[in-house]
Scaffold this motif. Structure first.
Motif, short mmCIF file in Angstrom:
data_model
loop_
_atom_site.label_atom_id
_atom_site.label_comp_id
_atom_site.label_asym_id
_atom_site.label_seq_id
_atom_site.Cartn_x
_atom_site.Cartn_y
_atom_site.Cartn_z
N TYR A 81 -48.86 5.50 56.65
CA TYR A 81 -49.31 4.46 57.58
C TYR A 81 -50.32 3.53 56.91
O TYR A 81 -50.89 3.85 55.87
CB TYR A 81 -49.94 5.10 58.83
N THR A 82 -50.49 2.38 57.52
CA THR A 82 -51.54 1.44 57.10
C THR A 82 -52.56 1.35 58.20
O THR A 82 -52.23 1.36 59.39
CB THR A 82 -50.96 0.05 56.81
N ASP A 83 -53.83 1.28 57.83
CA ASP A 83 -54.90 1.19 58.82
C ASP A 83 -55.14 -0.25 59.22
O ASP A 83 -54.38 -1.15 58.83
CB ASP A 83 -56.18 1.85 58.30
N ALA A 84 -56.17 -0.47 60.02
CA ALA A 84 -56.45 -1.82 60.53
C ALA A 84 -56.73 -2.81 59.42
O ALA A 84 -56.56 -4.01 59.58
CB ALA A 84 -57.62 -1.76 61.51
N GLY A 85 -57.18 -2.30 58.27
CA GLY A 85 -57.47 -3.17 57.14
C GLY A 85 -56.31 -3.29 56.17
O GLY A 85 -56.49 -3.75 55.04
N SER A 86 -55.12 -2.86 56.62
CA SER A 86 -53.89 -2.93 55.81
C SER A 86 -53.94 -2.04 54.57
O SER A 86 -53.23 -2.28 53.59
CB SER A 86 -53.59 -4.38 55.40
N ASN A 87 -54.78 -1.01 54.62
CA ASN A 87 -54.84 -0.05 53.53
C ASN A 87 -53.83 1.07 53.78
O ASN A 87 -53.72 1.59 54.89
CB ASN A 87 -56.25 0.54 53.42
N GLY A 88 -53.11 1.47 52.73
CA GLY A 88 -52.10 2.49 52.87
C GLY A 88 -52.67 3.89 52.80
O GLY A 88 -53.61 4.17 52.04
N HIS A 89 -52.11 4.80 53.62
CA HIS A 89 -52.56 6.19 53.64
C HIS A 89 -51.35 7.11 53.81
O HIS A 89 -50.32 6.71 54.35
CB HIS A 89 -53.53 6.45 54.80
N THR A 90 -51.50 8.34 53.38
CA THR A 90 -50.49 9.37 53.62
C THR A 90 -51.17 10.57 54.25
O THR A 90 -52.15 11.10 53.73
CB THR A 90 -49.81 9.80 52.31
N LEU A 91 -50.63 11.00 55.41
CA LEU A 91 -51.17 12.12 56.16
C LEU A 91 -50.14 13.25 56.15
O LEU A 91 -48.97 13.01 56.45
CB LEU A 91 -51.48 11.69 57.60
N THR A 92 -50.56 14.46 55.80
CA THR A 92 -49.64 15.59 55.79
C THR A 92 -50.09 16.63 56.81
O THR A 92 -51.28 16.75 57.13
CB THR A 92 -49.57 16.25 54.40
N TYR A 93 -49.11 17.38 57.32
CA TYR A 93 -49.38 18.40 58.33
C TYR A 93 -48.49 19.59 58.03
O TYR A 93 -47.26 19.49 58.07
CB TYR A 93 -49.09 17.84 59.73
N SER A 94 -49.08 20.74 57.73
CA SER A 94 -48.31 21.94 57.39
C SER A 94 -47.61 22.50 58.62
O SER A 94 -48.18 22.58 59.71
CB SER A 94 -49.23 23.01 56.80
N LEU A 95 -46.36 22.88 58.44
CA LEU A 95 -45.57 23.51 59.51
C LEU A 95 -45.40 25.01 59.26
O LEU A 95 -44.64 25.67 59.96
CB LEU A 95 -44.20 22.84 59.62
N ASN A 96 -46.09 25.53 58.29
CA ASN A 96 -45.96 26.94 57.92
C ASN A 96 -46.22 27.86 59.10
O ASN A 96 -47.27 27.79 59.75
CB ASN A 96 -46.94 27.26 56.79
N GLY A 97 -45.25 28.74 59.40
CA GLY A 97 -45.41 29.73 60.46
C GLY A 97 -45.14 29.23 61.86
O GLY A 97 -45.13 30.03 62.80
#
Length: 306
Positions: free
Chosen positions: A253-269
């Motif tokens: 995603y990009t934030d309000a300042g157009s900066n790119g980010h990657t967010l991860t979320y583990s699904l383990n278990g």
């Protein structure tokens, strides 16, 4: 839950089980064919790719056996095997072959159904042969990589019925996959570029049962062997399972300042159950992902007869 009512009518003196052409049917004295009919009403709160009906075609497996002898492991689909019933309105159904209700109080019948029939008849998975003992088994299904090609698979079971009985036979259809959806949290200033499921086992075998069936999944064959990608509105229809340590969500995603980010979320278990919809809320402001289980249901509205 989806239901299709199978209206089965019989006349006294009906002969043994048979399948025949339309000419033979007209000449069959004292017999009446099995007739199918249903009306479905969609009441789920799903999104675009979640099924609202049985897709215009259903497949049927029928088991004929000695009364009170059902084991689920020693019977074969000797009454109907992959018999397809089609409909232009998902209300009234027609089978390619004609079937007659056996007039024999020493026998019982049980039915299993699957829908849409076309999703179970291609190259993506195969049923065990008609000679295989036990309830239907759909082997080798692989979740399509293209999100648009993923189909809401449904399966159903009936109770036992005396083969010489009259009245209606009910097959209760239910979703056999898990639906994974996404939402953008409140006060999230930014834009979701993509959501991805990674490291999730995607091939398995569905074994029917009289109480709803179950899946056996194959392990992910190596790191990076699969990736399911879509936008914020994507609905991923995945095989139910308890997820391994390789499984995770990745959100770009990009934030309000157009900066790119990657967010991860583990699904383990985490366990995805059949017929459940898991809605993951992405909150850009807090850089979090929160899962919620959402009801995913349908019900019958009324009955009709052909």
């Amino acid at each position: 839950m989806k239901k299709i009512l199978l209206y089965v009518f019989a006349l006294a003196g009906m002969m043994a089980l048979s399948s025949c052409s339309s000419n033979e049917e007209e000449q069959a004295v004292g017999k009446r064919p099995i007739v199918f009919g249903s009306v479905l009403a969609d009441v789920h709160e799903g999104r675009a790719t979640l099924a609202t009906n049985l897709g215009g075609s259903i497949g049927i497996m029928g088991y004929l056996y000695t009364k009170d002898s059902w084991t689920g492991t020693t019977e074969t689909p000797n009454f109907m095997y992959k018999e397809v019933a089609t409909s232009t309105n998902n209300t009234t159904w027609t089978t390619a072959n004609s079937y007659f209700w056996p007039d024999d109080n020493t026998k019982q019948l049980r039915f299993f159904g699957y829908a849409p029939a076309s999703a179970f008849s291609g190259t993506n998975g195969t049923f065990a042969s008609s000679a295989t003992l036990g309830m239907p088994t759909f082997m080798g299904y692989t979740v399509p990589t293209n999100n648009a090609e993923q189909i809401d698979l449904m399966f159903g079971e009936s109770n036992e019925y005396l083969s010489a009985g009259t009245g209606s036979v009910t097959i209760n259809f239910h979703h056999i996959l898990s639906a994974i959806t996404f939402n953008l949290g409140a006060n999230s200033a930014g834009t979701i570029q993509s959501v991805k499921l990674k490291g999730v086992p995607y091939t398995g075998t569905y074994s029917a049962s009289t109480t709803g069936g179950s899946w056996a999944v194959e392990p992910v064959p190596g790191v990076g062997a699969n990736e399911y990608s879509g936008g914020l509105s994507a609905v991923f229809l995945m095989i139910p399972q308890t997820l391994p340590s390789t499984a995770y969500l990745e959100v770009a995603y990009t934030d309000a300042g157009s900066n790119g980010h990657t967010l991860t979320y583990s699904l383990n278990g985490i366990t995805w159950q059949m017929g459940k919809k898991y809605d993951y809320t992405i909150n850009i402001a807090e850089n979090t992902i929160t899962p919620t289980i959402v009801a995913w249901d349908t019900t019958i509205s009324s009955e009709v007869e052909m």
